[in-house]
Design a protein around this motif. Structure first.
Motif, PDB file in Angstrom:
ATOM      1  N   TYR A 279     -66.031 -23.461  37.022  1.00 31.35           N
ATOM      2  CA  TYR A 279     -67.491 -23.353  37.147  1.00 31.35           C
ATOM      3  C   TYR A 279     -67.999 -22.059  36.500  1.00 31.35           C
ATOM      4  O   TYR A 279     -68.993 -22.067  35.774  1.00 31.35           O
TER       5      TYR A 279
ATOM      6  N   ASN B 264     -71.759 -24.980  34.737  1.00 33.27           N
ATOM      7  CA  ASN B 264     -72.313 -26.330  34.866  1.00 33.27           C
ATOM      8  C   ASN B 264     -71.498 -27.100  35.911  1.00 33.27           C
ATOM      9  O   ASN B 264     -70.306 -27.319  35.730  1.00 33.27           O
TER      10      ASN B 264
ATOM     11  N   GLU C 112     -71.613 -30.330  36.957  1.00 34.09           N
ATOM     12  CA  GLU C 112     -71.111 -31.678  36.603  1.00 34.09           C
ATOM     13  C   GLU C 112     -69.898 -31.576  35.673  1.00 34.09           C
ATOM     14  O   GLU C 112     -68.906 -32.293  35.862  1.00 34.09           O
ATOM     15  N   ASP C 113     -69.999 -30.692  34.689  1.00 36.83           N
ATOM     16  CA  ASP C 113     -68.851 -30.499  33.789  1.00 36.83           C
ATOM     17  C   ASP C 113     -67.634 -30.015  34.577  1.00 36.83           C
ATOM     18  O   ASP C 113     -66.501 -30.426  34.314  1.00 36.83           O
ATOM     19  N   THR C 114     -67.892 -29.141  35.531  1.00 37.74           N
ATOM     20  CA  THR C 114     -66.797 -28.601  36.344  1.00 37.74           C
ATOM     21  C   THR C 114     -66.119 -29.712  37.131  1.00 37.74           C
ATOM     22  O   THR C 114     -64.888 -29.783  37.192  1.00 37.74           O
TER      23      THR C 114
ATOM     24  N   ARG D 106     -67.611 -28.300  23.179  1.00 31.87           N
ATOM     25  CA  ARG D 106     -69.021 -28.252  23.555  1.00 31.87           C
ATOM     26  C   ARG D 106     -69.813 -27.336  22.620  1.00 31.87           C
ATOM     27  O   ARG D 106     -70.973 -27.576  22.347  1.00 31.87           O
TER      28      ARG D 106
ATOM     29  N   THR E 120     -60.171 -26.150  30.143  1.00 32.09           N
ATOM     30  CA  THR E 120     -61.545 -25.641  30.084  1.00 32.09           C
ATOM     31  C   THR E 120     -61.845 -25.050  28.711  1.00 32.09           C
ATOM     32  O   THR E 120     -62.926 -25.273  28.158  1.00 32.09           O
TER      33      THR E 120
ATOM     34  N   ASP F 185     -65.972 -32.943  36.421  1.00 31.36           N
ATOM     35  CA  ASP F 185     -65.190 -33.803  35.517  1.00 31.36           C
ATOM     36  C   ASP F 185     -63.902 -33.113  35.076  1.00 31.36           C
ATOM     37  O   ASP F 185     -62.827 -33.721  35.054  1.00 31.36           O
ATOM     38  N   LEU F 186     -64.042 -31.849  34.736  1.00 31.73           N
ATOM     39  CA  LEU F 186     -62.858 -31.107  34.280  1.00 31.73           C
ATOM     40  C   LEU F 186     -61.814 -30.976  35.387  1.00 31.73           C
ATOM     41  O   LEU F 186     -60.616 -31.110  35.145  1.00 31.73           O
TER      42      LEU F 186
ATOM     43  N   PHE G 230     -62.416 -27.829  26.313  1.00 28.05           N
ATOM     44  CA  PHE G 230     -63.735 -28.420  26.556  1.00 28.05           C
ATOM     45  C   PHE G 230     -64.834 -27.527  25.969  1.00 28.05           C
ATOM     46  O   PHE G 230     -65.749 -28.021  25.294  1.00 28.05           O
TER      47      PHE G 230
ATOM     48  N   TYR H  28     -75.264 -26.094  25.438  1.00 30.04           N
ATOM     49  CA  TYR H  28     -74.960 -26.240  26.859  1.00 30.04           C
ATOM     50  C   TYR H  28     -76.249 -26.103  27.668  1.00 30.04           C
ATOM     51  O   TYR H  28     -77.248 -25.570  27.194  1.00 30.04           O
TER      52      TYR H  28
ATOM     53  N   THR I 121     -67.964 -22.503  32.762  1.00 29.51           N
ATOM     54  CA  THR I 121     -68.872 -23.490  32.146  1.00 29.51           C
ATOM     55  C   THR I 121     -70.325 -23.297  32.570  1.00 29.51           C
ATOM     56  O   THR I 121     -71.234 -23.714  31.852  1.00 29.51           O
TER      57      THR I 121
END
Lengths: 156, 199
Positions: B40, B45, B47-49, B92, B85, B51-52, B88, B96, B43
Motif C-alpha cells: 500500500y 492505492n 484496490e491495487d494493493t 503502471r 510490486t 489485487d497485488l 506492477f 496513477y 502504490t
C-alpha cells in the motif's frame, strides 16, 4: 537529532493509514476461494527438486567427512604437482634430441622456415623438368610445376 | 498429534508443504497486515494493493514446494511482495490515482501528529487529510527503489539488515538510498512544513 527527523516523524504517521475493518478476514476468504478455483499444479520435477534440495540442506556431513575431503584434495594436488614435474623433465630430455630439433623447426615462423628450406637443386624429383622436355631444351628448373628458368644453370 | 498453539513459520511451512492448506492460511493471517503495509505504501492505492496481495500469496502458495529455506519465510515472502510490486509499478508508469485508506483515529493521540498539527487545532480534521494526501504524493515522486526503503525503514520500522536481505543489496546501499530519499522528501514537503501544515 538528525537533519531528517521531522520528515521521519511525518512518515511514521502513515502507519495510521489502515484498510477498512474486517478487510483481512475478507482477504483470507477471497484467497481461499481463489485457491479452490485455481488449484496449484506443481510439476513432478519441481516437486522432486524441492524435496531433494531440502533433504540435502538438512543433511549434515560429519566433521570427519570434511577432513577426508580435505585429505583427498591435498593428495590429488600433490599427485598433479608430481605429474607436472615428470612432464617437465621429459620435455627437457626431449629438447636435446634430434627429433625435438625437427619438431621445433616445424614450429618456426614462416619467414624462418623459408630461410631454412633446401635449395631446389637438391630436390630429388620435381626440381628438374621431365626427360622429354630436357632432350630439346636446356635444363630447366621448376617450382611446383611452374618453370623458373630455361637458361643454363651455370651461365653467369 | 495436536498442533502447537502458536507454531513457528518453519512449522507452518512444513505443514503447508505436506498438503495442509490451513497451515498456509495461518501464514496469510500472520503476514497479510505487514505485506499490505509494504504494498500500500508503495502504490498509494487500496484496490491495487488488494489485487497485488492476492497475487503475492497465490505465488507463494504455488512456490512453497520449491522454497529452499536458504532464507527465512519472512524474508522470502517480503522479497516476493517487493518484486511483484516493483513489476506492477514499472508497468503502471506515471499514470496513477491515489486511493487512500482511512486514517486510524488513534493518530489523534500520537505525539508526532500533535507536534505536526499543533498550530492548527481548530482545523485538525481538514489538515489531517491534506497531510495524508501530501505525504502520499511525495512518496509517489520517489523512485521505486527509494520508496521501498523508506516504506520498510520509516513506516514499517524494519532494521537495515533485514531490508538489505529482502532487496538483495548491501546495508550500505540501504543507508545511501535512505539518505537520498529523505533529502528528496524534505524538498517535496518543504512548502508544507514551512506553512505550518497548511498546504
Amino acid at each position: 537529532m538528525n537533519d531528517f527527523e521531522p520528515i521521519q516523524k511525518l512518515l511514521r504517521l502513515k502507519r495510521y493509514e489502515q484498510p477498512p475493518e474486517g478487510y483481512f478476514e475478507d482477504f483470507l476468504h477471497e484467497f481461499q476461494q481463489r485457491r479452490l478455483s485455481q488449484p496449484v499444479r506443481v510439476s513432478f520435477w519441481k516437486l522432486l527438486f524441492g524435496n531433494l534440495n531440502e533433504l540435502l540442506t538438512s543433511f549434515r556431513l560429519p566433521t570427519l567427512a570434511y577432513a577426508g575431503i580435505m585429505l583427498f584434495a591435498v593428495g590429488l594436488t600433490g599427485f598433479m604437482v608430481s605429474g607436472i614435474d615428470e612432464a617437465e623433465q621429459a620435455v627437457a630430455d626431449l629438447g636435446s634430441s634430434e627429433a625435438f630439433q625437427q619438431r621445433v623447426s616445424l614450429n618456426l615462423m614462416p619467414q624462418q622456415r623459408i630461410s631454412q628450406t633446401r635449395p631446389l637443386l637438391s630436390a630429388p624429383n620435381y626440381s628438374v623438368a621431365p626427360a622429354a622436355a630436357r632432350s630439346n631444351l636446356p635444363p630447366s628448373y621448376v617450382l611446383e610445376t611452374h618453370p623458373v628458368s630455361y637458361e643454363q644453370p651455370f651461365s653467369f | 498429534m495436536d498442533n502447537p498453539p502458536n507454531p513457528s513459520d518453519d512449522e507452518l511451512v512444513s505443514r503447508a508443504r505436506n498438503g495442509e492448506p490451513s497451515a498456509f492460511d495461518a501464514l496469510v493471517i500472520r503476514y497479510s497486515p505487514r505485506l499490505y503495509g509494504l504494498v500500500y505504501n508503495m502504490t498509494s492505492n487500496h484496490e491495487d494493493t488488494n489485487d497485488l496481495l492476492q497475487e503475492i500469496f497465490a505465488k507463494a502458495y504455488s512456490a512453497i514446494q520449491t522454497f529452499q529455506r536458504k532464507s527465512s519465510f519472512y524474508t522470502w515472502i517480503h522479497s516476493i511482495a517487493y518484486n511483484r510490486t516493483v513489476n506492477f509499478l514499472r508497468k503502471r508508469g506515471k499514470q496513477y490515482s491515489l486511493s487512500l485508506d482511512d486514517i486510524d483515529s488513534n493518530i489523534q493521540n500520537d505525539p508526532d501528529f500533535m507536534e505536526a498539527t499543533a498550530a492548527l487545532d481548530p482545523r485538525r480534521e481538514t489538515n489531517l487529510s491534506e497531510l495524508q494526501k501530501k505525504l502520499n504524493e511525495a512518496m509517489q515522486k520517489l523512485s521505486v527503489n527509494h520508496r521501498a526503503v523508506v516504506t520498510m525503514f520509516d513506516i514499517q520500522g524494519m532494521p537495515h539488515a533485514e531490508i538489505a536481505k529482502i532487496l538483495g543489496i548491501s546495508e550500505g546501499t540501504v543507508r545511501s538510498r535512505l539518505f537520498y530519499a529523505h533529502r528528496q522528501l524534505q524538498n517535496y514537503l518543504e512548502e508544507f512544513r514551512e506553512s505550518g501544515g497548511k498546504p
